[in-house]
Design a protein around this motif. Structure first.
Motif, PDB file in Angstrom:
ATOM      1  N   GLU A  20      20.309  29.016  65.420  1.00 43.47           N
ATOM      2  CA  GLU A  20      21.013  27.904  66.078  1.00 43.47           C
ATOM      3  C   GLU A  20      22.283  28.360  66.782  1.00 43.47           C
TER       4      GLU A  20
ATOM      5  N   GLY B   9       9.654  27.412  67.708  1.00 39.05           N
ATOM      6  CA  GLY B   9      10.444  26.277  67.238  1.00 39.05           C
ATOM      7  C   GLY B   9      10.986  25.545  68.438  1.00 39.05           C
ATOM      8  N   VAL B  10      11.382  24.280  68.234  1.00 31.37           N
ATOM      9  CA  VAL B  10      11.879  23.495  69.365  1.00 31.37           C
ATOM     10  C   VAL B  10      13.341  23.106  69.212  1.00 31.37           C
ATOM     11  N   ASP B  11      13.915  23.164  67.999  1.00 30.82           N
ATOM     12  CA  ASP B  11      15.315  22.807  67.821  1.00 30.82           C
ATOM     13  C   ASP B  11      15.963  23.718  66.785  1.00 30.82           C
ATOM     14  N   PRO B  12      16.539  24.848  67.185  1.00 25.80           N
ATOM     15  CA  PRO B  12      16.682  25.311  68.563  1.00 25.80           C
ATOM     16  C   PRO B  12      15.349  25.793  69.142  1.00 25.80           C
ATOM     17  N   LEU B  13      15.286  25.886  70.446  1.00 25.56           N
ATOM     18  CA  LEU B  13      14.081  26.321  71.151  1.00 25.56           C
ATOM     19  C   LEU B  13      13.941  27.840  71.010  1.00 25.56           C
TER      20      LEU B  13
END
Lengths: 427, 153
Positions: A20, B9-13
């Motif tokens: 993230e 993954g999409v979140d995060p991408l």
């Protein structure tokens, strides 16, 4: 040269992966933490920066430090990147020291990071092994754990060092980290558990070896005048030293020991040095740092050491390079309990527990090793120790070394090719 | 064929980002060593000024800086140190477990990194006499030579 002080530091939580956050945001977090801790220092007082990260392969973004520079809003101030394998962070710290000591800057930021999670562990090991000679070493089975394993096999042969002594280092550092919320891999271990974990390269098991990490760390260094203005408890950097050795282990000489002030040639009549059992560059770094700081007997004159324990074996080898004990005595040194923290229960019998804590933070073994950040992480932990602010920053007093006056930080690149030692002193 | 984009993954991408490259790698001044391996020779080098002898060759002496000359090493030596790797870099994972050794030679001041084969890993010892073996079909890599226990020679 003029005196240089550390006035602030910050670390991100080291973790297996931080998908993230990219490297810019990780550094930004550590940087904001640092500025928050030194409220009287404003961004316009920072004259420039030195960035450190190890591998363009991991990052796959050349000039990543330029992207950090602009993310922190430090353009158009001076900036550069320093790279030196595992010692990247230690070299970065000393490069920032040079900027201030020379008078070129009154305040220099050192920032470091690594994002190792973007490839699998074994591809990561392959990348790291490219930091060995790609003609003669890498193709044979390039694997750093294998190189260090060969070094410690020879250490065991020369000096009788045991795998149980190495396991004690793992028990110590993982247990220390139980009180360090920044650490990646804190746990209580026994010697038996270390030995029974999967064998990686004989005699080193998974628990003898640090992990790959994502993380960042920053240090702010300043001149005496500025440090006095912005910081209540600045920490003086009183010694810097560094050393090197041949890239190929096979090329290391078999000659005479480089002596420290408290040693004599007669201590080592039959020892061929450094061979592959010792790190000549580490001894050189220590000798230069001790000379600058005026240290004659490190065991007596240091309060703690944060050293580069990428392997339990290299922690034992480094006790000797730093002169905390004589060459060959590193295994018995850990058995004595000297490098453990006082007052913690390790489940071991330790007659001299806590005389000179080594890696009170948990070291690389437990904190993790995001390469470009690691040497700066050590500086931040040392800074907090010498300020007496471990409790404030870790939310736990138990790692605070009582009455800490002088600490040594030690950063080390692949099989000892670059090594730094820096001495920090309490106000 | 375009395989499309692989997402983790999409979140995060998070997406798959492939990368590969071919190099034109020159062994340059070290070339004679690799040619030597194809002829069953293990070439070291010796300083023309101070006589220091390198088991892993280099064209100039680390000590005095003078040029070295090529020298055929003995094909037998002793294990200086060793390890058996149960993991490794990705390209070597399929070869695990393999055993690395540093070899010492009579008349050489430095060592040579290689693999030992033809012996149980737990039987490898410091001081074990070993003999060089050479690939019949050379790949022009340092792995064109490896060692085996000398008593099997």
């Amino acid at each position: 040269m003029r005196p240089v002080y550390m006035v602030g530091g910050g670390i991100t939580k080291f973790a297996k992966a931080h998908p993230e956050k990219d490297f810019r945001l990780m550094v930004k977090e550590a940087y904001d933490y640092t500025l928050h801790d030194v409220p009287r220092l404003s961004k316009d007082m920072i004259d420039g920066a030195v960035g450190s990260y190890f591998s363009d392969h991991f990052t796959r973004q050349l000039k990543a430090a330029s992207m950090v520079q602009d993310y922190l809003g430090l353009c158009p101030k001076p900036s550069k990147r320093v790279e030196g394998g595992g010692a990247t962070g230690g070299l970065c710290f000393q490069s920032a020291w040079e900027a201030v000591a020379s008078g070129r800057m009154n305040c220099c930021l050192a920032f470091g990071f690594e994002t190792m999670s973007r490839v699998n562990t074994w591809k990561g090991n392959e990348f790291i092994a490219l930091a060995s000679d790609t003609n003669f070493d890498f193709p044979v089975g390039g694997f750093y754990s294998g190189y260090y394993a060969m070094m410690v096999q020879r250490h065991m042969y020369e000096f009788g060092t045991t795998v149980e002594q190495m396991a004690m280092v793992s028990v110590k550092n993982h247990a220390n980290a139980l009180h360090n919320p920044y650490a990646q891999k804190a746990k209580r271990l026994t010697i038996k558990q270390v030995r029974e974990s999967p064998m990686v390269a004989t005699p080193l098991t998974m628990e003898d070896i640090c992990t790959m990490s994502d993380g960042a760390a920053v240090c702010l260094l300043a001149s005496e005048e500025l440090a006095g203005k912005v910081c209540d408890r600045p920490v003086k950097i009183t010694g810097v030293g560094s050393g090197s050795d041949a890239m190929r282990m096979a090329d290391r000489p078999h000659g005479k020991v480089i002596l420290l002030p408290h040693e004599r040639e007669s201590d080592y009549q039959h020892l061929k040095y450094p061979g592959v059992h010792s790190f000549r560059g580490g001894r050189m770094a220590a000798k230069l740092a001790y000379e600058m700081a005026g240290i004659r007997n490190p065991l007596e004159e240091l309060s703690f050491v944060e050293l580069h324990d990428a392997y339990t074996s290299s922690e034992i080898q480094t006790y000797e390079d730093l002169g905390l004990c004589r060459y060959g005595e590193g295994g018995r040194f850990v058995e004595s309990g000297i490098p453990f923290l006082p007052g913690l229960d390790y489940g071991l019998e330790l007659p001299k527990q806590g005389r000179l804590p080594v890696n009170p933070s948990g070291g690389l073994l437990a904190c993790g090793h995001p390469v470009g950040a690691t040497g700066l992480m050590q500086a931040v932990f040392a800074f907090w120790q010498l300020q007496g602010t471990i409790g404030k920053h870790l939310n736990d007093e138990r790692l605070q070394v009582r009455n800490a006056k002088r600490g040594l930080i030690h950063s080390h690149a692949g099989t000892g090719t670059y090594i730094t030692a820096s001495i920090l002193e309490a106000p | 064929m375009d395989k499309g984009t692989v997402l983790y993954g999409v979140d995060p991408l998070i997406l798959l980002d492939h990368y590969e490259i071919d190099y034109h790698h020159s062994y340059a001044q070290d070339s004679p060593f690799f040619v030597g391996l194809t002829k069953g020779q293990l070439l070291g080098s010796r300083c023309t000024a101070c006589g220091y002898t390198y088991a892993t060759p280099r064209a100039h002496c680390m000590g005095c800086g003078a040029a070295t000359s090529w020298l055929a090493l003995p094909l037998t030596g002793l294990v200086h140190t060793f390890t058996t790797c149960h993991y490794g870099g990705e390209v070597f994972l399929k070869e695990t477990p393999f055993t690395l050794i540093l070899v010492e030679f009579d008349g050489a001041d430095t060592l040579f990194l290689s693999r030992i084969k033809g012996i149980r890993p737990d039987a490898v010892r410091i001081g074990l006499p070993v003999v060089a073996r050479f690939a019949k079909a050379p790949a022009f890599k340092v792995t064109d030579v490896w060692f085996e226990p000398a008593d099997q020679a």
